[in-house]
Design a protein around this motif. Structure first.
Motif, mmCIF file in Angstrom:
data_model
loop_
_atom_site.group_PDB
_atom_site.id
_atom_site.type_symbol
_atom_site.label_atom_id
_atom_site.label_comp_id
_atom_site.label_asym_id
_atom_site.label_seq_id
_atom_site.Cartn_x
_atom_site.Cartn_y
_atom_site.Cartn_z
ATOM 1 N N ALA A 1 0.909 -1.194 0.063
ATOM 2 C CA ALA A 1 -0.184 0.024 -0.157
ATOM 3 C C ALA A 1 0.768 1.324 -0.229
ATOM 4 C CB ALA A 1 -0.890 0.044 1.188
ATOM 5 N N GLY A 2 0.754 2.008 -0.788
ATOM 6 C CA GLY A 2 1.228 3.426 -1.072
ATOM 7 C C GLY A 2 2.294 3.375 -2.290
ATOM 8 N N THR B 1 7.411 -1.644 6.935
ATOM 9 C CA THR B 1 8.269 -0.531 6.774
ATOM 10 C C THR B 1 9.256 -0.385 7.777
ATOM 11 O OG1 THR B 1 6.323 0.682 6.330
ATOM 12 C CG2 THR B 1 8.275 2.064 6.206
ATOM 13 N N VAL B 2 10.645 -0.267 7.248
ATOM 14 C CA VAL B 2 11.653 -0.155 8.064
ATOM 15 C C VAL B 2 11.584 0.994 8.938
ATOM 16 C CG1 VAL B 2 14.126 0.099 8.459
ATOM 17 C CG2 VAL B 2 13.193 -1.708 6.695
ATOM 18 N N ARG B 3 11.515 1.121 10.140
ATOM 19 C CA ARG B 3 11.348 2.230 11.092
ATOM 20 C C ARG B 3 13.139 2.667 11.423
ATOM 21 N NH1 ARG B 3 9.902 3.807 16.788
ATOM 22 N NH2 ARG B 3 9.070 5.774 16.512
ATOM 23 N N TYR B 4 13.372 2.778 12.799
ATOM 24 C CA TYR B 4 14.502 3.153 13.201
ATOM 25 C C TYR B 4 15.379 2.059 13.656
ATOM 26 C CZ TYR B 4 11.673 7.317 13.215
ATOM 27 O OH TYR B 4 11.061 8.516 13.070
ATOM 28 N N GLN C 1 13.970 -1.544 13.659
ATOM 29 C CA GLN C 1 12.471 -1.833 13.804
ATOM 30 C C GLN C 1 11.886 -1.737 12.560
ATOM 31 O OE1 GLN C 1 11.771 1.574 15.939
ATOM 32 N NE2 GLN C 1 12.437 0.953 18.119
ATOM 33 N N VAL D 1 7.484 -1.329 11.155
ATOM 34 C CA VAL D 1 6.249 -1.450 11.563
ATOM 35 C C VAL D 1 5.260 -1.743 10.479
ATOM 36 C CG1 VAL D 1 6.342 1.039 13.034
ATOM 37 C CG2 VAL D 1 6.494 1.269 10.558
ATOM 38 N N ARG D 2 4.090 -2.022 10.705
ATOM 39 C CA ARG D 2 3.162 -2.877 9.762
ATOM 40 C C ARG D 2 2.604 -1.835 8.482
ATOM 41 N NH1 ARG D 2 2.076 -6.010 14.278
ATOM 42 N NH2 ARG D 2 1.936 -8.184 13.866
ATOM 43 N N ILE D 3 2.513 -2.472 7.336
ATOM 44 C CA ILE D 3 1.498 -1.837 6.442
ATOM 45 C C ILE D 3 0.657 -2.684 6.303
ATOM 46 C CG2 ILE D 3 1.584 -1.377 3.953
ATOM 47 C CD1 ILE D 3 4.650 -1.185 3.748
ATOM 48 N N ARG E 1 16.246 3.452 6.422
ATOM 49 C CA ARG E 1 15.006 4.051 6.693
ATOM 50 C C ARG E 1 13.784 4.158 5.938
ATOM 51 N NH1 ARG E 1 15.296 9.076 11.263
ATOM 52 N NH2 ARG E 1 16.776 7.544 12.228
ATOM 53 N N GLY E 2 12.709 3.626 6.020
ATOM 54 C CA GLY E 2 11.591 3.877 5.270
ATOM 55 C C GLY E 2 11.344 2.831 3.977
ATOM 56 N N THR E 3 12.541 1.949 4.026
ATOM 57 C CA THR E 3 12.394 0.898 3.094
ATOM 58 C C THR E 3 11.195 -0.249 3.381
ATOM 59 O OG1 THR E 3 14.741 0.880 2.886
ATOM 60 C CG2 THR E 3 13.666 -1.120 2.079
ATOM 61 N N TRP F 1 -4.398 1.238 -1.862
ATOM 62 C CA TRP F 1 -4.308 1.406 -0.362
ATOM 63 C C TRP F 1 -5.312 0.774 0.334
ATOM 64 C CZ3 TRP F 1 -3.403 6.764 -2.891
ATOM 65 C CH2 TRP F 1 -2.356 7.353 -2.476
ATOM 66 N N HIS G 1 -4.667 -0.390 3.876
ATOM 67 C CA HIS G 1 -3.883 0.589 5.025
ATOM 68 C C HIS G 1 -4.978 1.716 4.821
ATOM 69 C CE1 HIS G 1 -0.613 1.413 7.774
ATOM 70 N NE2 HIS G 1 -1.165 2.492 7.384
#
Lengths: 304, 304, 304
Positions: free
Chosen positions: A14-15, A72-75, A78, A80-82, A125-127, A173, A176
């Motif tokens: 999504a996105g 999504t890769v965070r910091y 970590q 986070v879910r899509i 980050r953001g991958t 989308w 999400h």
């Protein structure tokens, strides 16, 4: 099922549906000469990464979402879910960043439930990461990540082969929070006066909906469609003798949420094959349910 | 109160409002000759099961939802909620399926909270059940299931008798996530330039809002209306000497949610009599609060 | 920072933004002669308490919300939240009712979490209270209540000074469920064909986003913007050499929610300085992050 296999392998969380959009536009370009009716193809910035196909004089629109769940890769390490992917330690996740291809492993912290990855290097980050596709086919079943909703897309593309009058809308989308059906629905209603919708998506095997017992016609999920429209659909399915099951849920949702809440008087019905192992890399669907799904869509687009 | 009694007996759970729509269209056809101004009646597929009445040159629209809460039969003897009905073992529920009339009893599992029914036979999947209506009237009160929102509908129909300029919109799905006010609001704003709304609905007796102390003007619920509009309404109510109470809540919602979130600049205010035993078969409202509700709507439609 | 100080002192909780609207219209009237391009100023009942400024031939719209969090007086001495303010016993709250000015103290019940106030008299039901402003400035930082989003508004006003082509939209209700961006977005898209948005708002200092390390470009929060748009923004920021950080969150939201869910194909990106002590009277932002925020907006409005 080669087309389905290809669709399942394509990463389009999504996105970031653009790769799927590109594939579909190519596929449509190559295939449409063999279709019974050549559709008008609407795409481009005005529709972001969505596609609308208009066949003949449409009365009904089929919505199939082209995005998938993922991470999504965070910091640090970590994730986070899509959307709402199932998460189990050991799932293989793939993706790409500026440093190259990624094939890593999901880790779930048993105490906190927090998600991270194990890989030979840090990922930018953001991958976006998606399930690595392991497509499995038997005489009776298909199994893969992302049958939800590559099977709904497949159903729409197969429907296109013989469709005379109708609209197929490929949306983004859905996994999400939505974000494209509102403008697709507005455009279709204003340009074509169409307000009947079918949601070509995949549902759950439950105590009331069994694998192999036919496509599910959903009477409700977290939302409740207009009863009179559902009754027309049930009557057509019965008259045509197509194997089907009735689903009644109190939760769950689909692209229909945006139809229900938008500023046009859409009638809608979710119709889809049930799957087991929902939102995991191992989504499983019975082939007979795929057959009855496509057959029912073909009949409904003629008779509704 | 014969009209109110009739409205309370009609089954029209969210998604299946058609029986109420049919009743209202008949009632309007029969009664409108006796009304001060004959409205333009807008209904039909373009509005699904909603109705819009346009009187004279409107400046304000009144929204009254015609749907109710209830239950859907799921698998086995399970029930799922339509909206948020209170559930207690022993409540009588009524409905109809292909095998005939249904008059069954609600069961609530004390441990899990799961809902089911007790009846002489199985009820077909997807059947809707509503509270059996036991309408009770005293000198001072009315009591019944579905005063929320048959009383709001009644208020709108009584308002219609003397209304010179204004719109009355009968909406659907309010109890279950909404879905019609978005297009009603768009249509009314675009066709008539109206962007002032009053929500003709029923609220709760609480520590701050008492039965018998007058209609409640809500300053906020889960959403916050535009302050300047509310202040105009309060000034008109005070100047007219109509008994009223000010409500301030942090939760709850109404058709106003769709006005607030839609793509038109609606000002809105919830104005309704308070009830006790909310969302049960025993909703209770004081007659003086019904009186002040109707009187306030009559004044506001003239002066806003 | 005198302008920012003034903005932070103005009370304008969600639903009652009118005082801020009036200030902004006066400010724009007084200042616009010194701006590089004179905008078209759109305001009035059609936009409730919002303002749209149109400069030249716009391709991108900047959204800055003018409302703030706060509290509403309920019954007795109870308070309910407007938006999501942090609550600690001892915070000073100010407001006004028919009996005069209010300067009271917030009380949080340690067991129930319920909110109330301590004051020399009862405050009228429905009165809005906001944090008392204690604006503090050092060489490196500003600290005050309501930097979220008076700093976003300040950024938009400073951007206006040199803006040649673009739209600035001042929105309402962002802190409490939204309600204005849907119609602003519709109007802007239909009148100007603009569908690129930047959200001029303030984000959080976290483990991944540090104070003083530059403006944050959000890759996602609870919603996920279209990847291709975000990548264009990142490329422009890198090429311009503007200090910035990439934010990746799984929660939180902004005016972008209404863009994402509206019936136009908006691309959007949240770009804002990070703050510490979010939603408290002591929100803290580093001046270098404010600088890079303004610089990035100036470049993006030219190059997007």
């Amino acid at each position: 099922m080669d087309l389905l296999r290809t669709l399942c392998h394509l990463a389009a969380p999504a996105g970031n549906e653009a790769p799927m959009t590109e594939f579909l536009l190519n596929y449509i370009r190559q295939q449409q000469d063999s279709w019974q009716v050549q559709p008008r193809v609407l795409a481009g910035e005005q529709f972001q990464d969505c596609i609308i196909l208009v066949f003949g004089t449409p009365r009904t629109a089929v919505f199939a979402h082209i995005d998938s769940i993922g991470f999504t890769v965070r910091y640090g390490r970590q994730l986070v879910r899509i959307g709402g992917p199932r998460a189990e330690t050991g799932y293989r996740l793939v993706g790409q960043d500026a440093q190259g291809e990624i094939d890593c492993t999901l880790l779930v912290d048993e105490e906190t439930g927090e998600l991270s990855y194990e890989f030979s290097r840090d990922i930018e980050r953001g991958t976006e990461l998606t399930f690595r596709c392991d497509f499995r086919e038997t005489a009776d079943t298909v199994q893969s990540c992302y049958l939800d909703n590559r099977l709904g897309v497949w159903n729409a593309l197969r429907l296109a082969e013989t469709l005379e009058n109708g609209i197929i809308a490929f949306s983004c989308w859905e996994e999400h929070g939505g974000g494209s059906v509102a403008y697709l629905a507005k455009y279709i209603y204003e340009q074509y006066g169409v307000r009947q919708a079918l949601i070509s998506d995949i549902t759950w095997v439950t105590e009331g909906v069994r694998a192999g017992a036919g496509v599910a016609i959903s009477l409700r999920d977290s939302l409740i469609p207009r009863r009179s429209y559902i009754e027309r659909i049930r009557a057509i399915a019965r008259a045509a003798g197509i194997p089907h099951q009735l689903e009644v849920e109190g939760s769950g949702g689909s692209d229909a949420k945006e139809l229900q809440h938008g500023a046009q008087p859409w009638d809608w019905c979710f119709i889809g094959a049930p799957e087991d192992h929902v939102h995991s890399p191992n989504e499983l669907v019975a082939k007979v349910d795929i057959d009855s799904m496509l057959t029912l869509y073909q009949v409904l687009l003629r008779e509704l």
